[in-house]
Design an enzyme around this catalytic site. Structure first.
Site, PDB file in Angstrom:
ATOM      1  N   GLU A  79      -4.473  -2.791   2.026  1.00 37.16           N
ATOM      2  CA  GLU A  79      -3.018  -2.507   1.937  1.00 37.16           C
ATOM      3  C   GLU A  79      -2.704  -3.226   0.650  1.00 37.16           C
ATOM      4  O   GLU A  79      -2.395  -4.506   0.254  1.00 37.16           O
ATOM      5  CB  GLU A  79      -2.443  -3.626   3.390  1.00 37.16           C
ATOM      6  CG  GLU A  79      -2.600  -2.860   4.234  1.00 37.16           C
ATOM      7  CD  GLU A  79      -2.041  -3.871   5.591  1.00 37.16           C
ATOM      8  OE1 GLU A  79      -0.915  -3.724   5.941  1.00 37.16           O
ATOM      9  OE2 GLU A  79      -2.716  -4.746   5.904  1.00 37.16           O
TER      10      GLU A  79
ATOM     11  N   GLU B 120      -7.129  -9.491  15.800  1.00 35.85           N
ATOM     12  CA  GLU B 120      -7.705  -9.411  14.420  1.00 35.85           C
ATOM     13  C   GLU B 120      -8.994 -10.442  14.232  1.00 35.85           C
ATOM     14  O   GLU B 120      -8.951 -11.461  14.515  1.00 35.85           O
ATOM     15  CB  GLU B 120      -6.671  -9.910  13.325  1.00 35.85           C
ATOM     16  CG  GLU B 120      -5.360  -9.088  12.956  1.00 35.85           C
ATOM     17  CD  GLU B 120      -4.612  -9.784  11.969  1.00 35.85           C
ATOM     18  OE1 GLU B 120      -5.127 -10.294  11.188  1.00 35.85           O
ATOM     19  OE2 GLU B 120      -3.507  -9.292  11.983  1.00 35.85           O
TER      20      GLU B 120
END
Length: 466
Positions: free
Chosen positions: A321, A267
């Site tokens: 998200e 990430e």
């Protein structure tokens, strides 16, 4: 000496090769596909989107069957995950691991190109003493389940760590794992060495900037021209935070005797929006970080301790998200919107990667997609830029894989022997080489695009009309 027509032919071939290269998916550029949201597009639409980009790999946090099936026959590498909650069962029961592989891998492989299973996310730094000892047994059982169906070595097994696993990272050569975690890490790393799986880490220059919000730190984090930071341990000058963080991990691995274990960036990213009290989130910064990171990976320069190759890197994230808790920035990392349009352009679309430059100034509004580049030209310094800044631009450009030989003594562009002239050549060559995207001619807002050819006999500047 090459004639002008020969040089033109060489430049054309370079242009053609570069355009072809950038039009292909790149295995080292990946993206995280999180699903803590209620507005995500259908998996089939996402698969079509990904095929239109240079994204070569996708990391899932679970093993969503619909997404895995939608990615079948795309060639896109897929990382699937077993959650932290799965670990106790996987660790205690080999049959549970076999069932997990039978349910989440075998029905889809090899049509769906599953390459890696991550068992847990940031388990070691969770400080959960009930879970940490079960991580390695769970990974072993999943590996044995893969071996039993002849997928050992084809689908690898790893786990993901946060940068908090390090107790020291500055300077990079002093990188060291926290002694509290070293016993657990030794077992995990021996397993990964034996099975050839990568050490997965989550470096975020964004968080480093939040703890040190000086302008020079921002430039260092965004891959923009800066004075650099010299590693006092080995004398290496680092020009960006990403390389410094990754090399700190490399040093920590080396210090424990695991020089052969590869690193994977599971990430990294930068939010384009945040709460009013958050430092750093903006469309401009997110575009600069992700765009320059991608250009850095494509250059294949690597890091100072791992030169000549690009670490597999998964950008966070494909979509926002909207159900994630925490500050607003947690819900603003998406490269694309649910309607499949770009939040901002970082040059991932195959249709917009052919080297080009913008005819207008891009909008920094997160709700307005940036225009696709439509013209070409040359990148030169703005008037009035100081020699110190030009030297920083020169150092930055020449350290990113471009050929600065022509501005060395005896080179065609050595004269006039001034910082301004040398920086101009190097900045333009960087811009032309890295894809002719707007952010490739930014240099901390000290550069400008021009339609006036800056070439002078015998110095030829690459660029011009498409």
């Amino acid at each position: 000496m090459a004639t002008l027509s020969q040089l033109s032919l060489l430049l054309f071939l370079l242009f053609f090769t570069t355009a072809f290269y950038f039009a292909e998916s790149q295995s080292f550029v990946g993206v995280n596909y999180g699903q803590i949201a209620d507005n995500l597009p259908p998996p089939a639409a996402t698969a079509s989107l990904l095929k239109s980009t240079a994204i070569g790999k996708v990391r899932l946090y679970g093993a969503d069957a619909a997404i895995i099936k939608a990615l079948a026959n795309t060639g896109i590498g897929i990382v699937i995950g077993a959650s932290n909650g799965d670990i106790p069962t996987l660790a205690s029961d080999p049959n549970a691991a076999t069932q997990w592989v039978n349910s989440n891998v075998l029905p889809y492989y090899p049509a769906s190109n599953i390459t890696l299973i991550t068992v847990g996310n940031e388990v070691v730094t969770s400080m959960d003493q009930g879970l940490i000892p079960q991580l390695l047994p769970a990974m072993r059982n999943v590996q044995n389940a893969l071996n039993s169906v002849s997928l050992g070595g084809k689908v690898k097994v790893s786990t993901v760590h946060s940068m908090a696993v390090l107790t020291q990272s500055d300077p990079p050569s002093s990188g060291l794992f926290n002694p509290v975690f070293q016993d657990a890490l030794k077992g995990l790393l021996q397993f990964q060495k034996d099975n050839g799986s990568p050490f997965a880490i989550n470096p975020y220059p964004f968080f480093a900037y939040q703890s040190d919000s000086r302008p020079e730190t921002l430039a260092f984090c965004l891959f923009q021209p800066n004075a650099g930071r010299v590693d006092s341990g080995n004398g290496i000058k680092y020009l960006n935070m990403f390389d410094a963080q990754v090399d700190a991990v490399r040093s920590a691995l080396n210090s424990m005797g695991f020089k052969d274990v590869e690193i994977m960036v599971a990430e990294t990213g930068w939010p384009y929006s945040g709460d009013s009290n958050e430092v750093g989130p903006s469309v401009e910064n997110a575009r600069a970080y992700n765009g320059n990171l991608i250009a850095h990976l494509r250059s294949l320069v690597g890091t100072p301790l791992m030169p000549g190759k690009s670490v597999d890197t998964y950008i966070f994230a494909l979509y926002d998200e909207d159900l994630k808790p925490g500050p607003a920035s947690e819900r603003a990392f998406g490269l694309y919107k649910p309607d499949l349009t770009m939040t901002y352009d970082v040059g991932l679309s195959k249709t917009s990667q052919t080297p080009s430059t913008p005819s207008t100034t891009p909008s920094t509004s997160p709700s307005t997609p940036l225009p696709k580049p439509t013209a070409t030209g040359w990148c030169v310094p703005k008037n009035g830029v100081s020699d110190a800044q030009l030297q920083a631009n020169l150092d930055y450009a020449c350290s990113h894989g471009i050929d600065c030989g022509p501005i060395q003594p005896g080179g065609a562009c050595f004269d006039p022997n001034t910082v301004s002239s040398h920086a101009s050549y190097a900045m333009n060559l960087y811009y032309q080489t890295m894809g002719k995207n707007p952010w490739n001619c930014d240099f901390s807002q000290t550069a400008v695009l021009t339609s006036t050819n800056p070439s002078h006999n015998p110095c030829i500047y690459p660029g011009g009309s498409a």
